[in-house]
Design an enzyme around this catalytic site. Structure first.
Site, PDB file in Angstrom:
ATOM      1  N   HIS A 123      -4.272  -4.042  -8.985  1.00  0.00           N
ATOM      2  CA  HIS A 123      -5.320  -3.362  -8.308  1.00  0.00           C
ATOM      3  C   HIS A 123      -6.586  -3.881  -8.660  1.00  0.00           C
ATOM      4  CE1 HIS A 123      -6.841   0.455  -7.181  1.00  0.00           C
ATOM      5  NE2 HIS A 123      -7.763   0.553  -8.217  1.00  0.00           N
ATOM      6  N   MET A 134       0.864  -1.158  -0.059  1.00  0.00           N
ATOM      7  CA  MET A 134       0.051  -0.051   0.177  1.00  0.00           C
ATOM      8  C   MET A 134       0.923   1.246  -0.090  1.00  0.00           C
ATOM      9  SD  MET A 134      -2.471  -1.746  -0.250  1.00  0.00           S
ATOM     10  CE  MET A 134      -4.279  -0.674   0.022  1.00  0.00           C
TER      11      MET A 134
END
Ligand code: GRF
Length: 210
Positions: A113, A94
């Site tokens: 993603h 992240m």
């Protein structure tokens, strides 16, 4: 002589279910690749435990132990080089990746993603697509660059949102697609089948790879 298997370095921040899908695909003989090392930026990332259970080196690199973003990324690069990594795979990592890593692995850093980019970038792609009310969502695997969710797209898989879906069933469908698509793309990389030119990528037919 058997072909050399590709060595994959995986970057995670959390649970590591994508990591697990990659380990499972490798161990099931579906990949000409092995996970050589897993690096997390959180000590408690459960993905580190998954790596240990699979007897894969698991490394926690604490951002707070480094003065600069650059020094931190240099440490990531060194860890990958120490484990002779050929391909870097971000799987729920992240944070942005620095040029120290990106330049050491040109066109060899992937990200996944959970949305059809360029729609719904950022850390809540699934929730954002759901809240927007789209009928077709999906997942994207792309080359990483120095921006979030921005590099050249390699593959996408669409996921339909049906009237009886809830956010939970939708999320489960997205993850199922991720667990299919990421190992698939890693195998294409292992076979040398992904060609990149500018923002464009082409998947060579199976016979054209090595
Ligand atoms: C995945 O949905 C991935 O697409 C996103 O973060 C999530 C990570 O999940 N970038 P996990 O750690 O692989 O379980």
């Amino acid at each position: 002589m058997p072909e050399k298997r590709m060595r994959v370095g995986v970057l995670i921040s959390g649970g590591g279910t994508n990591l697990q899908a990659i380990i499972d695909a490798s161990r099931a003989g579906r990949l000409d690749a092995d996970v050589a090392v897993v690096i997390a930026n959180h000590e408690g990332a459960y993905g580190l435990e998954r790596a240990r259970k699979a007897h894969i080196p698991a490394v926690w690199l604490d951002r707070a132990a480094y003065d600069t973003f650059s020094a931190y990324n240099h440490a990531i690069r060194l860890a990958f080089e120490e484990h002779e990594v050929d391909l870097v795979v971000m799987a729920g990592y992240m944070r942005l990746l620095g040029t120290e890593v990106l330049n050491a692995f040109p066109n060899r850093v992937l990200n996944i993603h959970p949305a059809l980019l360029p729609s719904f970038p950022g850390s809540s792609g699934i929730r954002d697509a759901w809240d927007y009310g789209v009928k077709i969502a999906g997942v994207t695997v792309h080359f990483a660059n120095e921006k979030f969710d921005e590099g050249p797209i390699i593959a996408q898989e669409a996921v339909s949102i049906e009237p009886d879906d809830t956010i939970e069933t939708f999320e489960a469908k997205i993850h199922e697609a991720e667990y299919r698509l990421y190992p698939q793309v890693i195998q294409w990389m292992a076979r040398g089948r992904v060609v990149i030119e500018g923002r464009g990528t082409t998947i060579l037919p199976q016979s054209a790879g090595r």
